[in-house]
Scaffold this motif. Sequence first.
Motif, PDB file in Angstrom:
ATOM      1  N   LEU A   1       6.736  10.913   5.972  1.00  0.00           N
ATOM      2  CA  LEU A   1       6.303   9.671   5.356  1.00  0.00           C
ATOM      3  C   LEU A   1       6.927   8.482   6.058  1.00  0.00           C
ATOM      4  O   LEU A   1       8.061   8.549   6.501  1.00  0.00           O
ATOM      5  CB  LEU A   1       6.759   9.618   3.884  1.00  0.00           C
ATOM      6  N   ARG A   2       6.199   7.395   6.086  1.00  0.00           N
ATOM      7  CA  ARG A   2       6.744   6.147   6.596  1.00  0.00           C
ATOM      8  C   ARG A   2       6.863   5.215   5.397  1.00  0.00           C
ATOM      9  O   ARG A   2       5.866   4.885   4.757  1.00  0.00           O
ATOM     10  CB  ARG A   2       5.825   5.538   7.642  1.00  0.00           C
ATOM     11  N   ILE A   3       8.087   4.821   5.062  1.00  0.00           N
ATOM     12  CA  ILE A   3       8.316   3.925   3.934  1.00  0.00           C
ATOM     13  C   ILE A   3       9.225   2.791   4.379  1.00  0.00           C
ATOM     14  O   ILE A   3       9.978   2.935   5.347  1.00  0.00           O
ATOM     15  CB  ILE A   3       8.931   4.667   2.720  1.00  0.00           C
ATOM     16  N   ASP A   4       9.141   1.686   3.666  1.00  0.00           N
ATOM     17  CA  ASP A   4       9.976   0.557   4.071  1.00  0.00           C
ATOM     18  C   ASP A   4      11.415   0.757   3.594  1.00  0.00           C
ATOM     19  O   ASP A   4      11.713   1.609   2.764  1.00  0.00           O
ATOM     20  CB  ASP A   4       9.402  -0.778   3.596  1.00  0.00           C
ATOM     21  N   GLY A   5      12.305  -0.031   4.140  1.00  0.00           N
ATOM     22  CA  GLY A   5      13.737   0.101   3.868  1.00  0.00           C
ATOM     23  C   GLY A   5      14.095  -0.120   2.413  1.00  0.00           C
ATOM     24  O   GLY A   5      14.969   0.548   1.868  1.00  0.00           O
ATOM     25  N   GLU A   6      13.406  -1.062   1.767  1.00  0.00           N
ATOM     26  CA  GLU A   6      13.701  -1.356   0.366  1.00  0.00           C
ATOM     27  C   GLU A   6      13.387  -0.153  -0.528  1.00  0.00           C
ATOM     28  O   GLU A   6      14.182   0.207  -1.393  1.00  0.00           O
ATOM     29  CB  GLU A   6      12.886  -2.566  -0.090  1.00  0.00           C
TER      30      GLU A   6
ATOM     31  N   VAL B   1      12.714  13.395  -4.330  1.00  0.00           N
ATOM     32  CA  VAL B   1      11.273  13.179  -4.160  1.00  0.00           C
ATOM     33  C   VAL B   1      10.498  14.441  -4.537  1.00  0.00           C
ATOM     34  O   VAL B   1       9.492  14.378  -5.247  1.00  0.00           O
ATOM     35  CB  VAL B   1      10.944  12.725  -2.719  1.00  0.00           C
ATOM     36  N   ILE B   2      10.973  15.595  -4.101  1.00  0.00           N
ATOM     37  CA  ILE B   2      10.292  16.850  -4.424  1.00  0.00           C
ATOM     38  C   ILE B   2      10.290  17.085  -5.924  1.00  0.00           C
ATOM     39  O   ILE B   2       9.261  17.439  -6.513  1.00  0.00           O
ATOM     40  CB  ILE B   2      10.939  18.032  -3.672  1.00  0.00           C
ATOM     41  N   GLN B   3      11.424  16.875  -6.573  1.00  0.00           N
ATOM     42  CA  GLN B   3      11.499  17.071  -8.029  1.00  0.00           C
ATOM     43  C   GLN B   3      10.548  16.112  -8.745  1.00  0.00           C
ATOM     44  O   GLN B   3       9.866  16.495  -9.695  1.00  0.00           O
ATOM     45  CB  GLN B   3      12.922  16.859  -8.526  1.00  0.00           C
ATOM     46  N   THR B   4      10.477  14.878  -8.289  1.00  0.00           N
ATOM     47  CA  THR B   4       9.593  13.887  -8.898  1.00  0.00           C
ATOM     48  C   THR B   4       8.136  14.306  -8.750  1.00  0.00           C
ATOM     49  O   THR B   4       7.355  14.215  -9.701  1.00  0.00           O
ATOM     50  CB  THR B   4       9.829  12.501  -8.273  1.00  0.00           C
ATOM     51  N   LEU B   5       7.762  14.770  -7.569  1.00  0.00           N
ATOM     52  CA  LEU B   5       6.387  15.215  -7.351  1.00  0.00           C
ATOM     53  C   LEU B   5       6.050  16.429  -8.211  1.00  0.00           C
ATOM     54  O   LEU B   5       4.962  16.512  -8.783  1.00  0.00           O
ATOM     55  CB  LEU B   5       6.165  15.535  -5.873  1.00  0.00           C
ATOM     56  N   MET B   6       6.976  17.364  -8.306  1.00  0.00           N
ATOM     57  CA  MET B   6       6.738  18.557  -9.119  1.00  0.00           C
ATOM     58  C   MET B   6       6.615  18.194 -10.593  1.00  0.00           C
ATOM     59  O   MET B   6       5.752  18.714 -11.305  1.00  0.00           O
ATOM     60  CB  MET B   6       7.846  19.587  -8.908  1.00  0.00           C
ATOM     61  N   ARG B   7       7.446  17.287 -11.064  1.00  0.00           N
ATOM     62  CA  ARG B   7       7.399  16.865 -12.466  1.00  0.00           C
ATOM     63  C   ARG B   7       6.068  16.176 -12.753  1.00  0.00           C
ATOM     64  O   ARG B   7       5.427  16.423 -13.765  1.00  0.00           O
ATOM     65  CB  ARG B   7       8.561  15.931 -12.781  1.00  0.00           C
ATOM     66  N   ASP B   8       5.619  15.305 -11.846  1.00  0.00           N
ATOM     67  CA  ASP B   8       4.355  14.609 -12.031  1.00  0.00           C
ATOM     68  C   ASP B   8       3.195  15.606 -12.055  1.00  0.00           C
ATOM     69  O   ASP B   8       2.287  15.492 -12.868  1.00  0.00           O
ATOM     70  CB  ASP B   8       4.147  13.578 -10.922  1.00  0.00           C
ATOM     71  N   ASP B   9       3.243  16.595 -11.172  1.00  0.00           N
ATOM     72  CA  ASP B   9       2.206  17.626 -11.140  1.00  0.00           C
ATOM     73  C   ASP B   9       2.186  18.388 -12.456  1.00  0.00           C
ATOM     74  O   ASP B   9       1.123  18.648 -13.026  1.00  0.00           O
ATOM     75  CB  ASP B   9       2.433  18.577  -9.969  1.00  0.00           C
TER      76      ASP B   9
END
Length: 60
Positions: A8-13, A33-41
């Motif tokens: 992924l390309r994300i900004d510094g902030e 990030v992985i935990q957040t994605l899994m929880r959302d799924d």
Amino acid sequence: MGTTVLSLRIDGELLDRLRNHAAKRGMSVQDYVIQTLMRDDFDQRFQTAVEETEKFYGVT
């Protein structure tokens, strides 16, 4: 189950915010990030199951 790389390309902030959230939980940014994605799924699948159950029983 194998693994795959996602880049992924994300900004510094945003990266700083992710680092802060991860640090509060004692996690790496990657794990956070992985935990957040899994929880959302899970949340989406759970909501779909609730909706299907309500349709089946006629609850609205």
